[in-house]
Design an enzyme around this catalytic site. Sequence first.
Site, PDB file in Angstrom:
ATOM      1  N   HIS A 224       0.852  -1.197   0.000  1.00  0.00           N
ATOM      2  CA  HIS A 224       0.000   0.000   0.000  1.00  0.00           C
ATOM      3  C   HIS A 224       0.887   1.247   0.000  1.00  0.00           C
ATOM      4  O   HIS A 224       1.497   1.594   1.010  1.00  0.00           O
ATOM      5  CB  HIS A 224      -0.900  -0.008   1.228  1.00  0.00           C
ATOM      6  CG  HIS A 224      -2.099   0.886   1.104  1.00  0.00           C
ATOM      7  ND1 HIS A 224      -2.251   1.797   0.096  1.00  0.00           N
ATOM      8  CD2 HIS A 224      -3.227   0.991   1.878  1.00  0.00           C
ATOM      9  CE1 HIS A 224      -3.404   2.443   0.245  1.00  0.00           C
ATOM     10  NE2 HIS A 224      -4.019   1.961   1.315  1.00  0.00           N
ATOM     11  N   TYR A 229      -1.170   7.338   3.064  1.00  0.00           N
ATOM     12  CA  TYR A 229      -0.534   6.550   4.109  1.00  0.00           C
ATOM     13  C   TYR A 229       0.977   6.637   3.950  1.00  0.00           C
ATOM     14  O   TYR A 229       1.489   7.400   3.125  1.00  0.00           O
ATOM     15  CB  TYR A 229      -1.089   5.132   4.109  1.00  0.00           C
ATOM     16  CG  TYR A 229      -2.576   5.117   4.382  1.00  0.00           C
ATOM     17  CD1 TYR A 229      -3.095   5.728   5.529  1.00  0.00           C
ATOM     18  CD2 TYR A 229      -3.480   4.551   3.484  1.00  0.00           C
ATOM     19  CE1 TYR A 229      -4.455   5.756   5.780  1.00  0.00           C
ATOM     20  CE2 TYR A 229      -4.849   4.579   3.728  1.00  0.00           C
ATOM     21  CZ  TYR A 229      -5.327   5.191   4.871  1.00  0.00           C
ATOM     22  OH  TYR A 229      -6.678   5.236   5.120  1.00  0.00           O
ATOM     23  N   ARG A 380     -16.694  -0.635  -3.956  1.00  0.00           N
ATOM     24  CA  ARG A 380     -18.068  -0.358  -3.520  1.00  0.00           C
ATOM     25  C   ARG A 380     -19.107  -1.039  -4.402  1.00  0.00           C
ATOM     26  O   ARG A 380     -20.157  -1.464  -3.906  1.00  0.00           O
ATOM     27  CB  ARG A 380     -18.299   1.167  -3.488  1.00  0.00           C
ATOM     28  CG  ARG A 380     -17.414   1.865  -2.479  1.00  0.00           C
ATOM     29  CD  ARG A 380     -17.639   3.359  -2.441  1.00  0.00           C
ATOM     30  NE  ARG A 380     -16.525   4.011  -1.757  1.00  0.00           N
ATOM     31  CZ  ARG A 380     -16.504   5.295  -1.419  1.00  0.00           C
ATOM     32  NH1 ARG A 380     -17.525   6.065  -1.708  1.00  0.00           N
ATOM     33  NH2 ARG A 380     -15.454   5.805  -0.805  1.00  0.00           N
TER      34      ARG A 380
END
Length: 421
Positions: A224, A229, A380
């Site tokens: 990631h 992040y 989603r």
Amino acid sequence: MPNINKPVPGADQYYPLNEPSIGSPYPESIYPQNATIPALFQPLSIKGITFKNRIFVAPMCQYSADNGHVTDWHLVHIGGFATRGAGAICMEATAVVPEGRISPQDAGLWTDSQIAPFQRVVNFAHAQGTLIGVQLAHAGRKASTLAPWVESDVAQTRRTATRVAQKTEGGWPDEVYGPSDLPFSDKYPKPKPMDEAHLLYVEDAFVKAIERCKAIGFDFIEIHAAHGYLLHEFVSPLSNTRTDSYGGSLENRLCWPLRLISKCRAAWSKPLFVRISATDWAEGPELGSDGEWKQWGIEQSKVYVGEMQKIGVDLVDCSGGGNWVHQNIKLGPGYQVPFAEALKKAFPNLPVAAVGLITDPQQAESYLRDGKADAVFLARELLRTPQWPIIAAHELGIAVKPANQHERAWVDMLTPAKASF
């Protein structure tokens, strides 16, 4: 010969065997409509592993782990995708150190006791003929925050004054780290700048987590490096204001993330993906008139991905945003696909995956058919419609294998031009 409900060979319990595997096209000899297979359902081979189709389940944080240990929620959540035809599933952002979690309820792989719960999920996915990986992560300055529905539910019946998870709430607000001491916003913890010892500690944690991935049996790993992040924080000038060899110039800002990715590559022989944010979605140009980089964007991303290709990264998962609290995202169907397309043009031999409001099968098919990407990650839309891969096949005019137990729901799709049963 007796008529036997064949079991999956080698599974840890009885499951009916699906032939072909769920989400795979039937042969043309049975279904003439399968004479031409859409790009979405053509296999993709990466580093000796063949993905049965190009519909991948994106990592989706569930904020439902018990001190980093995944639970039966994850088994049901991931298992639903494994039984409905996805070509691959990437499990959620999984922290390599406790303080690298986004929330106190994030998944983790920093201790051996976290192996067995993951194995249960992976064994089930494999028994359904579905490849499964995990996204290894460190949240950086966005760590120690409340689960989103705790901070603010979608119905807007409540909202907290802060996103910080305090110690009384299982958080660690005084042990949040990043490249610099800049918080993401005034509702987030103030991070401590990482020194060389801490950088090495995190690198070592990624390598140890990879060893646990081997024991679990994951088929691929995604690093990631997106969404504001830790790794994204290092590459962007908006979050990295260091004046040492890890800050300033583009080369310096890329230095540590590339060093970490290189160590991960050396430790892992199976496919290695990296998810990046191709842009900060901040106002103004990426490159200023003074020749200085003002924010992270696609031109720097091209340099970054070029270095990843040299390291041996097998696929780049191209997302965006998450690093600038005032980001201005122009939402629309496939709104991030142009970034994947730009990377694919720059690196035609490197598999690239697209994300971002991909909901329609014809839309997704066009991205692959037109060479803008090699695969699509959905999140989603799969939460709303877990059976999306089967629906996509039906809408694109081919017949693919549903789970044995679900076949009766797909009689229209499974009616061949010439009857075979």
